[in-house]
Design an enzyme around this catalytic site. Sequence first.
Site, PDB file in Angstrom:
ATOM      1  N   HIS A  13       0.798  -1.236   0.000  1.00 54.76           N
ATOM      2  CA  HIS A  13       0.000   0.000   0.000  1.00 54.76           C
ATOM      3  C   HIS A  13       0.824   1.277   0.000  1.00 54.76           C
ATOM      4  O   HIS A  13       0.269   2.370  -0.033  1.00 54.76           O
ATOM      5  CB  HIS A  13      -0.961   0.032   1.195  1.00 54.76           C
ATOM      6  CG  HIS A  13      -0.252   0.239   2.512  1.00 54.76           C
ATOM      7  ND1 HIS A  13       0.303  -0.789   3.212  1.00 54.76           N
ATOM      8  CD2 HIS A  13      -0.013   1.357   3.225  1.00 54.76           C
ATOM      9  CE1 HIS A  13       0.860  -0.317   4.317  1.00 54.76           C
ATOM     10  NE2 HIS A  13       0.682   0.992   4.347  1.00 54.76           N
TER      11      HIS A  13
HETATM   12  C1  UD1 Z   1      -2.404   5.399   5.571  1.00 52.61           C
HETATM   13  C2  UD1 Z   1      -1.155   6.015   6.199  1.00 52.61           C
HETATM   14  C3  UD1 Z   1       0.000   5.035   6.101  1.00 52.61           C
HETATM   15  C4  UD1 Z   1      -0.380   3.695   6.710  1.00 52.61           C
HETATM   16  C5  UD1 Z   1      -1.665   3.186   6.089  1.00 52.61           C
HETATM   17  C6  UD1 Z   1      -2.101   1.938   6.805  1.00 52.61           C
HETATM   18  C7  UD1 Z   1      -0.816   8.448   6.004  1.00 52.61           C
HETATM   19  C8  UD1 Z   1      -0.086   9.505   5.286  1.00 52.61           C
HETATM   20  N1  UD1 Z   1      -0.752   7.222   5.483  1.00 52.61           N
HETATM   21  O1  UD1 Z   1      -2.135   5.191   4.205  1.00 52.61           O
HETATM   22  O2  UD1 Z   1       1.110   5.542   6.807  1.00 52.61           O
HETATM   23  O3  UD1 Z   1       0.658   2.788   6.467  1.00 52.61           O
HETATM   24  O4  UD1 Z   1      -2.691   4.179   6.233  1.00 52.61           O
HETATM   25  O5  UD1 Z   1      -3.040   1.210   6.078  1.00 52.61           O
HETATM   26  O6  UD1 Z   1      -1.410   8.711   7.009  1.00 52.61           O
HETATM   27  N2  UD1 Z   1      -9.511   4.410   1.391  1.00 52.61           N
HETATM   28  C9  UD1 Z   1     -10.715   3.759   1.327  1.00 52.61           C
HETATM   29  N3  UD1 Z   1     -11.295   3.367   2.488  1.00 52.61           N
HETATM   30  C10 UD1 Z   1     -10.744   3.594   3.715  1.00 52.61           C
HETATM   31  C11 UD1 Z   1      -9.520   4.279   3.765  1.00 52.61           C
HETATM   32  C12 UD1 Z   1      -8.917   4.679   2.602  1.00 52.61           C
HETATM   33  O7  UD1 Z   1     -11.255   3.531   0.241  1.00 52.61           O
HETATM   34  O8  UD1 Z   1     -11.334   3.193   4.737  1.00 52.61           O
HETATM   35  C13 UD1 Z   1      -8.836   4.803   0.112  1.00 52.61           C
HETATM   36  C14 UD1 Z   1      -9.164   6.203  -0.319  1.00 52.61           C
HETATM   37  O9  UD1 Z   1      -9.233   6.207  -1.717  1.00 52.61           O
HETATM   38  C15 UD1 Z   1      -7.944   6.989   0.099  1.00 52.61           C
HETATM   39  C16 UD1 Z   1      -6.819   5.953  -0.036  1.00 52.61           C
HETATM   40  O10 UD1 Z   1      -7.433   4.715   0.309  1.00 52.61           O
HETATM   41  O11 UD1 Z   1      -7.740   8.116  -0.672  1.00 52.61           O
HETATM   42  C17 UD1 Z   1      -5.657   6.223   0.860  1.00 52.61           C
HETATM   43  O12 UD1 Z   1      -6.063   6.390   2.223  1.00 52.61           O
HETATM   44  P1  UD1 Z   1      -5.172   7.271   3.247  1.00 52.61           P
HETATM   45  O13 UD1 Z   1      -5.658   7.114   4.623  1.00 52.61           O
HETATM   46  O14 UD1 Z   1      -5.033   8.647   2.733  1.00 52.61           O
HETATM   47  O15 UD1 Z   1      -3.747   6.639   3.084  1.00 52.61           O
HETATM   48  P2  UD1 Z   1      -3.304   5.114   3.166  1.00 52.61           P
HETATM   49  O16 UD1 Z   1      -2.688   4.759   1.863  1.00 52.61           O
HETATM   50  O17 UD1 Z   1      -4.432   4.288   3.659  1.00 52.61           O
HETATM   51  N1  UDP Z   2      -3.862  -6.194   8.675  1.00 52.15           N
HETATM   52  C1  UDP Z   2      -5.059  -6.885   8.752  1.00 52.15           C
HETATM   53  N2  UDP Z   2      -5.689  -7.257   7.588  1.00 52.15           N
HETATM   54  C2  UDP Z   2      -5.160  -7.002   6.364  1.00 52.15           C
HETATM   55  C3  UDP Z   2      -3.915  -6.306   6.305  1.00 52.15           C
HETATM   56  C4  UDP Z   2      -3.311  -5.905   7.479  1.00 52.15           C
HETATM   57  O1  UDP Z   2      -5.563  -7.166   9.838  1.00 52.15           O
HETATM   58  O2  UDP Z   2      -5.780  -7.367   5.356  1.00 52.15           O
HETATM   59  C5  UDP Z   2      -3.245  -5.720   9.935  1.00 52.15           C
HETATM   60  C6  UDP Z   2      -1.846  -6.256  10.221  1.00 52.15           C
HETATM   61  O3  UDP Z   2      -1.822  -6.573  11.588  1.00 52.15           O
HETATM   62  C7  UDP Z   2      -0.946  -5.082   9.966  1.00 52.15           C
HETATM   63  C8  UDP Z   2      -1.823  -3.910  10.329  1.00 52.15           C
HETATM   64  O4  UDP Z   2      -3.111  -4.315   9.866  1.00 52.15           O
HETATM   65  O5  UDP Z   2       0.196  -5.072  10.761  1.00 52.15           O
HETATM   66  C9  UDP Z   2      -1.392  -2.584   9.749  1.00 52.15           C
HETATM   67  O6  UDP Z   2      -1.569  -2.601   8.428  1.00 52.15           O
HETATM   68  P1  UDP Z   2      -0.922  -1.713   7.306  1.00 52.15           P
HETATM   69  O7  UDP Z   2       0.060  -2.564   6.604  1.00 52.15           O
HETATM   70  O8  UDP Z   2      -2.084  -1.189   6.557  1.00 52.15           O
HETATM   71  O9  UDP Z   2      -0.222  -0.449   8.015  1.00 52.15           O
HETATM   72  P2  UDP Z   2       1.289  -0.053   8.332  1.00 52.15           P
HETATM   73  O10 UDP Z   2       1.713  -0.875   9.478  1.00 52.15           O
HETATM   74  O11 UDP Z   2       2.107  -0.264   7.092  1.00 52.15           O
HETATM   75  O12 UDP Z   2       1.218   1.389   8.657  1.00 52.15           O
END
Ligand code: UD1
Ligand code: UDP
Length: 372
Positions: free
Chosen positions: A213
């Site tokens: 991601h």
């Molecule tokens: C965010 C965090 C990242 C973390 C990740 C964990 C920041 C800058 N990034 O990244 O550090 O590793 O979460 O998963 O804070 N979206 C949905 N549904 C949701 C959430 C997001 O559809 O419930 C989609 C939206 O299109 C959104 C995109 O995912 O624009 C990105 O979501 P966002 O929270 O901005 O960043 P992540 O890539 O999820």
């Molecule tokens: N995780 C989960 N289901 C999934 C993917 C991730 O439960 O399909 C959990 C897993 O424990 C992981 C945590 O969500 O460590 C955080 O996920 P992510 O990789 O999105 O965030 P990051 O740690 O990179 O910020």
Amino acid sequence: MIDHSVYMIKAALIAGARPNFIKIAALEKAFRANGSFKNTLIHTGQHYDAKMSDIFFRQLGMPEPDMFLGIGSGSHATQTARVMTETEKVFLADRPDVVVVVGDVNSTVATALTAKKMGIPVVHVEAGLRSFDEGMPEEINRIVTDAISDMLYVSEPSGMVHLKNEGVADSKMEFVGNVMIDSLRQFEDKARETHYAESIGLSKGRYFLITAHRPAMVDNDAQLALFGNALLGLSELGDVVFPIHPRTSKRLESIGLGEALASNPRIRLTEPIGYLEFMNLMMNVGLIVTDSGGIQEESTALLVPCATVRPNTERPVTIDEGTNVLMSLDVEAIVAAGQKALSGGWKKGAIPELWDGKASERIASHLVGFLS
Ligand code: UD1
Ligand code: UDP
């Protein structure tokens, strides 16, 4: 000065995104058990899909959030600004004694900024981690949050070194261990008992678990296509399970890769899956291939092979002591890593110091002393 014999410390616990929920779950329980805190659980709404949010509250036994701020998705500036505006309203209406933020997401830095400017003590859990890669939005969030926090709780030794190098006073930092691993230890048995991997027909130690991601990987067409090729290569060796983050799902569709992967009978593309099921997949895996932060730590704690497809990591203890290795996005090298892991040749690893399931407890007791 707070007299704890008569006063409960009003702690605002902030969670916004998937990894935050897992960390805050452990802290919320430890603060409750400590008896000195009155928790207010604030969900910013940065992640909002049921599979990115609600399921974690349910499975990790968390109370419903006291407040849901409904921030949603947006550009970095929009998201950060919205969290600041909304948390300011909440803190003005009922001023907490301390604000606890975890990790490195936009909700973390935004809330820390709001609280600090209101003169409310800010505590950062998982402080001091550095990838030294300012192309990562999380690195900027970490640096800023650490610079303004009043107390810094550190999960691995590198964090202490970085904070010291940045001039942080010894009295403001404490090596306490890893709250992500607290949740893992609390729910390990439950996760095992789901028998999830087996229930979907996967053989122990014979399959690959994939997550991706990071914008550096998934927002770049060429990188994402290479990653897709690596998964096709791995599918020649075993089943591939890929729970897809919403950011990545949109990107796979936009470059037309989703269909190529989905049509391969050994590749299973799924929506994000629940914590317990995901932990079960990790426990029984052949090799994890990921760019996640938390998964590097969880795989190390579970002593299972993990290849992190990134040029750097802010969690070096998982490389130096754990089961994690860094890899470039080189299809042949990733397939070779798959072969190595399936043949039992992966490094064994050890569990890092203080990743013992008690970090949150240590934070709760230290914080009571710190705030007095
Ligand atoms: C965010 C965090 C990242 C973390 C990740 C964990 C920041 C800058 N990034 O990244 O550090 O590793 O979460 O998963 O804070 N979206 C949905 N549904 C949701 C959430 C997001 O559809 O419930 C989609 C939206 O299109 C959104 C995109 O995912 O624009 C990105 O979501 P966002 O929270 O901005 O960043 P992540 O890539 O999820
Ligand atoms: N995780 C989960 N289901 C999934 C993917 C991730 O439960 O399909 C959990 C897993 O424990 C992981 C945590 O969500 O460590 C955080 O996920 P992510 O990789 O999105 O965030 P990051 O740690 O990179 O910020």
